[in-house]
Design a protein around this motif. Sequence first.
Motif, PDB file in Angstrom:
ATOM      1  N   GLY A   1       0.696  -1.301   0.020  1.00 51.02           N
ATOM      2  CA  GLY A   1       0.009   0.086  -0.058  1.00 51.02           C
ATOM      3  C   GLY A   1       0.798   1.047   0.092  1.00 51.02           C
ATOM      4  N   ASP A   2       2.308   1.132   0.168  1.00 45.70           N
ATOM      5  CA  ASP A   2       2.972   2.394   0.229  1.00 45.70           C
ATOM      6  C   ASP A   2       3.373   2.971  -1.086  1.00 45.70           C
ATOM      7  N   LEU A   3       3.258   2.092  -2.230  1.00 41.56           N
ATOM      8  CA  LEU A   3       3.686   2.411  -3.452  1.00 41.56           C
ATOM      9  C   LEU A   3       3.378   3.742  -4.008  1.00 41.56           C
ATOM     10  N   ASP A   4       2.152   4.187  -4.045  1.00 37.37           N
ATOM     11  CA  ASP A   4       1.498   5.345  -4.615  1.00 37.37           C
ATOM     12  C   ASP A   4       2.360   6.555  -3.928  1.00 37.37           C
ATOM     13  N   THR A   5       2.308   6.459  -2.549  1.00 34.17           N
ATOM     14  CA  THR A   5       3.203   7.411  -1.792  1.00 34.17           C
ATOM     15  C   THR A   5       4.570   7.687  -2.078  1.00 34.17           C
ATOM     16  N   LEU A   6       5.209   6.217  -2.233  1.00 36.36           N
ATOM     17  CA  LEU A   6       6.794   6.556  -2.502  1.00 36.36           C
ATOM     18  C   LEU A   6       7.051   7.141  -3.872  1.00 36.36           C
ATOM     19  N   VAL A   7       6.210   6.734  -4.980  1.00 39.48           N
ATOM     20  CA  VAL A   7       6.252   7.514  -6.170  1.00 39.48           C
ATOM     21  C   VAL A   7       6.183   8.689  -6.142  1.00 39.48           C
ATOM     22  N   LEU A   8       5.453   9.161  -5.365  1.00 41.24           N
ATOM     23  CA  LEU A   8       5.045  10.675  -5.480  1.00 41.24           C
ATOM     24  C   LEU A   8       6.198  11.246  -4.565  1.00 41.24           C
ATOM     25  N   LEU A   9       6.875  10.615  -3.525  1.00 42.04           N
ATOM     26  CA  LEU A   9       7.800  11.226  -2.743  1.00 42.04           C
ATOM     27  C   LEU A   9       9.036  11.249  -3.467  1.00 42.04           C
ATOM     28  N   TRP A  10       9.321  10.123  -4.471  1.00 40.75           N
ATOM     29  CA  TRP A  10      10.467  10.048  -5.330  1.00 40.75           C
ATOM     30  C   TRP A  10      10.671  11.426  -6.299  1.00 40.75           C
ATOM     31  N   ARG A  11       9.430  11.524  -6.865  1.00 40.74           N
ATOM     32  CA  ARG A  11       9.418  12.697  -7.710  1.00 40.74           C
ATOM     33  C   ARG A  11       9.695  14.019  -7.070  1.00 40.74           C
ATOM     34  N   LEU A  12       8.946  14.163  -5.898  1.00 36.58           N
ATOM     35  CA  LEU A  12       9.343  15.384  -5.143  1.00 36.58           C
ATOM     36  C   LEU A  12      10.735  15.649  -4.705  1.00 36.58           C
TER      37      LEU A  12
END
Length: 653
Positions: free
Chosen positions: A18-29
């Motif tokens: 369930g963390d994947l979507d949050t990690l993708v956004l964090l990675w971009r930022l």
Amino acid sequence: MDKPSPPLQIRIRPYNAGDLDTLVLLWRLSREASLPRDFLKRTLHTLTEDHAYLKKAKERSNSTVFVAETLPSSAHGPRIAGFIAVSPKPPTTPKANNCPPSPTSIHSSAASNGAPTYFLLIHFLYVHPDYFWRGVGSSLLAHLLLSQTIREVFSIQQSLPTPHKVHVNCSLYTLQINKAARSFYEGKGFKLVAMGVSPPPENEPDCFFSKGVEVDLGVQGPAALREAKPDTPADVLAELIFMGTGTSSQVPNTHCLTHTPVWCRVCFEATCFEVRDSSTGTLLARGTSTPGHTPTAAKGMLSGNEYFATIMGQWTQKSATTELPETSPIMENPGLLSAGDTVPDISSLTASSLASTPIPTASPSPPPRSLAAPQRLPVRPVVVWNRNRRRNTGCVITYRPVKGGPRKNLLIDCGKSFYEASLDIFNRHRIRTIDALLLTHGHADAMFGLDDLRQFTIGPPGYRVQDHVDVYCNTETMQVIESAFPYLVDKTKATGGGDVSSLKFHVLDEAKPHQYQPVLIDGCVEVEPFEVEHGLISPITPYMSLGFRIGKNRELVYVSDVSKFPDEAIERCFGCGVLVLDALKDDPHPSHFSVSQAIECALRIRPTKLCLLVGWSHFKTHDEINDVLSAHPGLRAAGITVRAAYDGEKVEL
């Protein structure tokens, strides 16, 4: 950042799907906050593409992921602050003593004593920009090396026979342009092993870092719930700001602007400027300081005003994407120009029209504005000169004796153009004091501005900026100062009131000529002087100039005047962070490096971050020089970035 942020309460836990979507956004930022804009534009992907890439990367590497999460009781509540992804490699035993280690198998003394070595490759370590320098990255690295984490990643059984100690080699790749990441890993003890190019489709210059540590698997580490200590930069050095990047004659050259049969394009461009709002970067006006004569067209060049109108359009387009000057201190009366004021179009400006151009100026007592009238924001104009303007070479290095404390300033050289440069650069970059001065040699372009230091040291207490300036030089330069400025060495020789610079001299080779020991400036900045040849005094006697290796980790090497770089000095400077190097022009010169010699020297020293060339004459424009350097096959193959510096440029250290 100026002040360390308060400690952050976090916990580190295993990743779940369930963390994947949050990690993708964090990675971009995190990437957007750390990498240059031009790189991001070239490598921009959609959120969907990034989601697929990150998911595939985790599956392909079979990596273990740990997530740093703020506590529910914290100000932000539970929130993912960062993550780290690693994958194991099989354990190995040390190589025999007669076999040198390869770049990917660096062993410590623990490994040589028979302990098995485990290899960890860090694929990702990213922190949300809101938590930069809050200890999140440090905590993730520390968690990675806990005994229970090593057991988990490598599936090591709990009942391990002696010896319990193992050697863990952590390695990673990061982009060469990611200065924040490189500084972070260097501060954590990682060593730069190699530089190369990342595999397709990225194909970007990258760095390989490695660090070996010993872990006792028989000792249980602290709990994953921990208080992270705020991070601070790896060293006190902060920034390098160029006061000038030209040779002794400077650019523009008066002869080139007044000798009408010959028209020098570089010198004319050096007279061009823009006036911008230092707060917003808004273009207020354009102009040129060249006389309004029309020179004889030569070699297909346009006449003065026609050529100005042509190049200003090109320059404005380029400067829109470059870093603008920092905000200048607001004046007593900030109303020089106000947003909404009409600014005349002066794209074909001449000297006569410049004198009659009705640009608003500050009045001693501005008329009161009606309370009902809309208030216009004050505009603080700053002149931005064309990058072909080249004063005598010199720079300011900013540093912080106390990490997170106030900034201080180390000046290298103050030549003939120091006063003019200080009016521009000191105001633009908000430099107030000169806390120390290093002199490379005793030529006019390096030390004839010593008398202008009086503006910092004269006046009663409470008015003057500082009591004195500490000046560091060698014996030969000191002898020149005593001859040229006797009143600066002995104030009893001053005439005309005695208001002269208050200088405190430190002779670097006082104990034995040409023998230098490292000095510690302000108790924190390590400076190691060394000699290079700068032309000849006689057919067999070289004139020696000083270069400086600055910072405890060789963050900066500065060599502004050199015709021959001794092999011993090359070895001492090898692998520095930023290299500043002399380069006069394409053709050989008896006292300065040519461009090809500077490139050859950079390839031998191999700076890990950047090489900046200074000391330019007027043989090519700034852009023409950089076009040649960026296309150089040897530099591209070595992964070394070399470019021309420009007056006022600020470089992070």
